[in-house]
Motif scaffolding. Structure first.
Motif, PDB file in Angstrom:
ATOM      1  N   GLU A  20       0.826  -1.204   0.000  1.00 20.12           N
ATOM      2  CA  GLU A  20       0.000   0.000   0.000  1.00 20.12           C
ATOM      3  C   GLU A  20       0.860   1.255   0.000  1.00 20.12           C
ATOM      4  OE1 GLU A  20      -3.753   2.082   2.304  1.00 20.12           O
ATOM      5  OE2 GLU A  20      -2.794   0.333   3.200  1.00 20.12           O
ATOM      6  N   SER A  21       1.970   1.234   0.734  1.00 18.14           N
ATOM      7  CA  SER A  21       2.832   2.418   0.780  1.00 18.14           C
ATOM      8  C   SER A  21       3.445   2.713  -0.585  1.00 18.14           C
ATOM      9  CB  SER A  21       3.933   2.258   1.838  1.00 18.14           C
ATOM     10  OG  SER A  21       4.804   1.191   1.532  1.00 18.14           O
ATOM     11  N   GLU A  22       3.818   1.685  -1.334  1.00 22.66           N
ATOM     12  CA  GLU A  22       4.359   1.905  -2.684  1.00 22.66           C
ATOM     13  C   GLU A  22       3.260   2.383  -3.631  1.00 22.66           C
ATOM     14  OE1 GLU A  22       7.466   1.974  -3.717  1.00 22.66           O
ATOM     15  OE2 GLU A  22       8.237   1.400  -1.769  1.00 22.66           O
ATOM     16  N   ALA A  23       2.051   1.858  -3.452  1.00 18.36           N
ATOM     17  CA  ALA A  23       0.935   2.309  -4.285  1.00 18.36           C
ATOM     18  C   ALA A  23       0.678   3.793  -4.057  1.00 18.36           C
ATOM     19  CB  ALA A  23      -0.320   1.493  -3.973  1.00 18.36           C
ATOM     20  N   LEU A  24       0.696   4.218  -2.801  1.00 19.91           N
ATOM     21  CA  LEU A  24       0.478   5.632  -2.490  1.00 19.91           C
ATOM     22  C   LEU A  24       1.633   6.494  -2.967  1.00 19.91           C
ATOM     23  CD1 LEU A  24      -1.036   5.267   1.085  1.00 19.91           C
ATOM     24  CD2 LEU A  24      -2.252   5.873  -1.030  1.00 19.91           C
ATOM     25  N   ALA A  25       2.852   6.002  -2.831  1.00 17.90           N
ATOM     26  CA  ALA A  25       4.034   6.764  -3.252  1.00 17.90           C
ATOM     27  C   ALA A  25       4.086   6.941  -4.764  1.00 17.90           C
ATOM     28  CB  ALA A  25       5.306   6.072  -2.766  1.00 17.90           C
ATOM     29  N   ASN A  26       3.554   5.965  -5.493  1.00 14.70           N
ATOM     30  CA  ASN A  26       3.593   6.006  -6.957  1.00 14.70           C
ATOM     31  C   ASN A  26       2.290   6.499  -7.565  1.00 14.70           C
ATOM     32  OD1 ASN A  26       6.262   4.919  -7.390  1.00 14.70           O
ATOM     33  ND2 ASN A  26       5.440   3.000  -6.599  1.00 14.70           N
ATOM     34  N   ASP A  27       1.386   6.991  -6.741  1.00 14.68           N
ATOM     35  CA  ASP A  27       0.068   7.425  -7.204  1.00 14.68           C
ATOM     36  C   ASP A  27       0.156   8.744  -7.962  1.00 14.68           C
ATOM     37  OD1 ASP A  27      -2.687   7.520  -7.556  1.00 14.68           O
ATOM     38  OD2 ASP A  27      -3.036   8.464  -5.617  1.00 14.68           O
ATOM     39  N   GLU A  28      -0.240   8.707  -9.201  1.00 11.51           N
ATOM     40  CA  GLU A  28      -0.336   9.912 -10.015  1.00 11.51           C
ATOM     41  C   GLU A  28      -1.748   9.976 -10.556  1.00 11.51           C
ATOM     42  OE1 GLU A  28       2.706  10.490 -12.926  1.00 11.51           O
ATOM     43  OE2 GLU A  28       4.165   9.389 -11.726  1.00 11.51           O
ATOM     44  N   GLU A  29      -2.341  11.133 -10.521  1.00  7.17           N
ATOM     45  CA  GLU A  29      -3.727  11.283 -10.949  1.00  7.17           C
ATOM     46  C   GLU A  29      -3.937  10.746 -12.364  1.00  7.17           C
ATOM     47  OE1 GLU A  29      -6.987  14.811 -11.546  1.00  7.17           O
ATOM     48  OE2 GLU A  29      -5.459  15.060 -10.005  1.00  7.17           O
ATOM     49  N   GLY A  30      -4.926   9.888 -12.499  1.00  7.31           N
ATOM     50  CA  GLY A  30      -5.250   9.333 -13.797  1.00  7.31           C
ATOM     51  C   GLY A  30      -4.410   8.135 -14.211  1.00  7.31           C
ATOM     52  N   MET A  31      -3.444   7.739 -13.374  1.00 13.10           N
ATOM     53  CA  MET A  31      -2.574   6.613 -13.706  1.00 13.10           C
ATOM     54  C   MET A  31      -2.978   5.396 -12.884  1.00 13.10           C
ATOM     55  SD  MET A  31      -0.566   7.848 -15.976  1.00 13.10           S
ATOM     56  CE  MET A  31       0.701   6.621 -16.093  1.00 13.10           C
ATOM     57  N   PRO A  32      -2.759   4.177 -13.416  1.00 11.30           N
ATOM     58  CA  PRO A  32      -3.047   2.971 -12.639  1.00 11.30           C
ATOM     59  C   PRO A  32      -2.144   2.899 -11.408  1.00 11.30           C
ATOM     60  CG  PRO A  32      -2.658   2.452 -14.947  1.00 11.30           C
ATOM     61  CD  PRO A  32      -2.298   3.895 -14.751  1.00 11.30           C
ATOM     62  N   VAL A  33      -2.640   2.267 -10.353  1.00  8.36           N
ATOM     63  CA  VAL A  33      -1.888   2.141  -9.107  1.00  8.36           C
ATOM     64  C   VAL A  33      -0.704   1.201  -9.301  1.00  8.36           C
ATOM     65  CG1 VAL A  33      -2.000   1.383  -6.711  1.00  8.36           C
ATOM     66  CG2 VAL A  33      -3.923   2.603  -7.723  1.00  8.36           C
ATOM     67  N   ALA A  34       0.490   1.661  -8.935  1.00  7.56           N
ATOM     68  CA  ALA A  34       1.713   0.874  -9.109  1.00  7.56           C
ATOM     69  C   ALA A  34       2.204   0.388  -7.750  1.00  7.56           C
ATOM     70  CB  ALA A  34       2.778   1.702  -9.816  1.00  7.56           C
ATOM     71  N   GLY A  35       1.463  -0.530  -7.155  1.00  5.44           N
ATOM     72  CA  GLY A  35       1.827  -1.047  -5.845  1.00  5.44           C
ATOM     73  C   GLY A  35       2.095  -2.537  -5.835  1.00  5.44           C
ATOM     74  N   TYR A  36       2.302  -3.120  -7.019  1.00  6.27           N
ATOM     75  CA  TYR A  36       2.522  -4.561  -7.148  1.00  6.27           C
ATOM     76  C   TYR A  36       3.950  -4.820  -7.611  1.00  6.27           C
ATOM     77  CZ  TYR A  36      -2.499  -4.684  -6.757  1.00  6.27           C
ATOM     78  OH  TYR A  36      -3.791  -4.523  -6.301  1.00  6.27           O
ATOM     79  N   TRP A  37       4.523  -5.935  -7.184  1.00  6.02           N
ATOM     80  CA  TRP A  37       5.924  -6.216  -7.447  1.00  6.02           C
ATOM     81  C   TRP A  37       6.153  -6.976  -8.750  1.00  6.02           C
ATOM     82  CZ3 TRP A  37      10.311  -4.364  -6.047  1.00  6.02           C
ATOM     83  CH2 TRP A  37      11.482  -5.050  -6.334  1.00  6.02           C
ATOM     84  N   ASN A  38       7.175  -6.523  -9.510  1.00  9.90           N
ATOM     85  CA  ASN A  38       7.635  -7.211 -10.712  1.00  9.90           C
ATOM     86  C   ASN A  38       9.134  -7.451 -10.520  1.00  9.90           C
ATOM     87  OD1 ASN A  38       9.072  -7.190 -13.406  1.00  9.90           O
ATOM     88  ND2 ASN A  38       6.948  -7.357 -14.093  1.00  9.90           N
ATOM     89  N   ASN A  39       9.577  -8.694 -10.700  1.00 10.96           N
ATOM     90  CA  ASN A  39      10.989  -9.028 -10.473  1.00 10.96           C
ATOM     91  C   ASN A  39      11.950  -8.257 -11.373  1.00 10.96           C
ATOM     92  OD1 ASN A  39      10.551 -10.813  -8.391  1.00 10.96           O
ATOM     93  ND2 ASN A  39      10.679 -12.635  -9.671  1.00 10.96           N
ATOM     94  N   ASP A  40      11.498  -7.821 -12.523  1.00  9.38           N
ATOM     95  CA  ASP A  40      12.375  -7.107 -13.455  1.00  9.38           C
ATOM     96  C   ASP A  40      12.288  -5.588 -13.339  1.00  9.38           C
ATOM     97  OD1 ASP A  40      13.364  -9.480 -14.648  1.00  9.38           O
ATOM     98  OD2 ASP A  40      11.547  -9.610 -15.874  1.00  9.38           O
ATOM     99  N   PHE A  41      11.109  -5.067 -12.987  1.00 13.43           N
ATOM    100  CA  PHE A  41      10.879  -3.627 -13.047  1.00 13.43           C
ATOM    101  C   PHE A  41      10.569  -2.959 -11.710  1.00 13.43           C
ATOM    102  CE2 PHE A  41       9.527  -5.432 -17.170  1.00 13.43           C
ATOM    103  CZ  PHE A  41      10.524  -4.882 -17.950  1.00 13.43           C
ATOM    104  N   GLY A  42      10.469  -3.734 -10.633  1.00 12.12           N
ATOM    105  CA  GLY A  42      10.127  -3.140  -9.339  1.00 12.12           C
ATOM    106  C   GLY A  42       8.626  -2.999  -9.171  1.00 12.12           C
ATOM    107  N   TRP A  43       8.186  -1.870  -8.636  1.00 14.86           N
ATOM    108  CA  TRP A  43       6.764  -1.655  -8.337  1.00 14.86           C
ATOM    109  C   TRP A  43       6.015  -1.220  -9.580  1.00 14.86           C
ATOM    110  CZ3 TRP A  43       5.507  -3.911  -4.087  1.00 14.86           C
ATOM    111  CH2 TRP A  43       6.448  -4.049  -3.067  1.00 14.86           C
ATOM    112  N   VAL A  44       4.966  -1.987  -9.926  1.00 12.70           N
ATOM    113  CA  VAL A  44       4.222  -1.806 -11.174  1.00 12.70           C
ATOM    114  C   VAL A  44       2.725  -1.983 -10.913  1.00 12.70           C
ATOM    115  CG1 VAL A  44       6.156  -2.637 -12.586  1.00 12.70           C
ATOM    116  CG2 VAL A  44       4.443  -4.263 -11.751  1.00 12.70           C
ATOM    117  N   THR A  45       1.928  -1.966 -11.981  1.00 12.88           N
ATOM    118  CA  THR A  45       0.489  -2.213 -11.878  1.00 12.88           C
ATOM    119  C   THR A  45       0.219  -3.717 -11.728  1.00 12.88           C
ATOM    120  OG1 THR A  45       0.206  -2.449 -14.253  1.00 12.88           O
ATOM    121  CG2 THR A  45      -0.024  -0.227 -13.349  1.00 12.88           C
ATOM    122  N   LEU A  46      -0.992  -4.066 -11.334  1.00 11.98           N
ATOM    123  CA  LEU A  46      -1.365  -5.470 -11.161  1.00 11.98           C
ATOM    124  C   LEU A  46      -1.155  -6.265 -12.447  1.00 11.98           C
ATOM    125  CD1 LEU A  46      -2.564  -7.816  -9.576  1.00 11.98           C
ATOM    126  CD2 LEU A  46      -4.842  -6.947 -10.154  1.00 11.98           C
TER     127      LEU A  46
END
Length: 69
Positions: free
Chosen positions: A12-38
């Protein structure tokens, strides 16, 4: 037909930190790219989830969620 369950990491903290208006929530982990969308999140089997160390999140709140498929 058996339902396949995989796991994703969410912070949740990464989702809030990466929250930009109109953009999908980026609070999910990707082994290659870090915090991304679901949609981009790495899917892990139950075995992989048990063995994997949690990634560092802003508030150390990363946790596992089950997802179908």
């Amino acid at each position: 037909m058996d339902l396949i369950v995989n796991f994703v990491l969410y912070s949740e903290s990464e989702a809030l930190a990466n929250d930009e208006e109109g953009m999908p929530v980026a609070g999910y982990w990707n082994n290659d790219f870090g915090w991304v969308t679901l949609e981009q999140a790495t899917r892990f089997s139950a075995e992989e989830a048990q063995k994997m160390s949690l990634p560092i999140a802003a508030e150390r709140d990363a946790c596992w969620f089950a997802v179908a498929g």
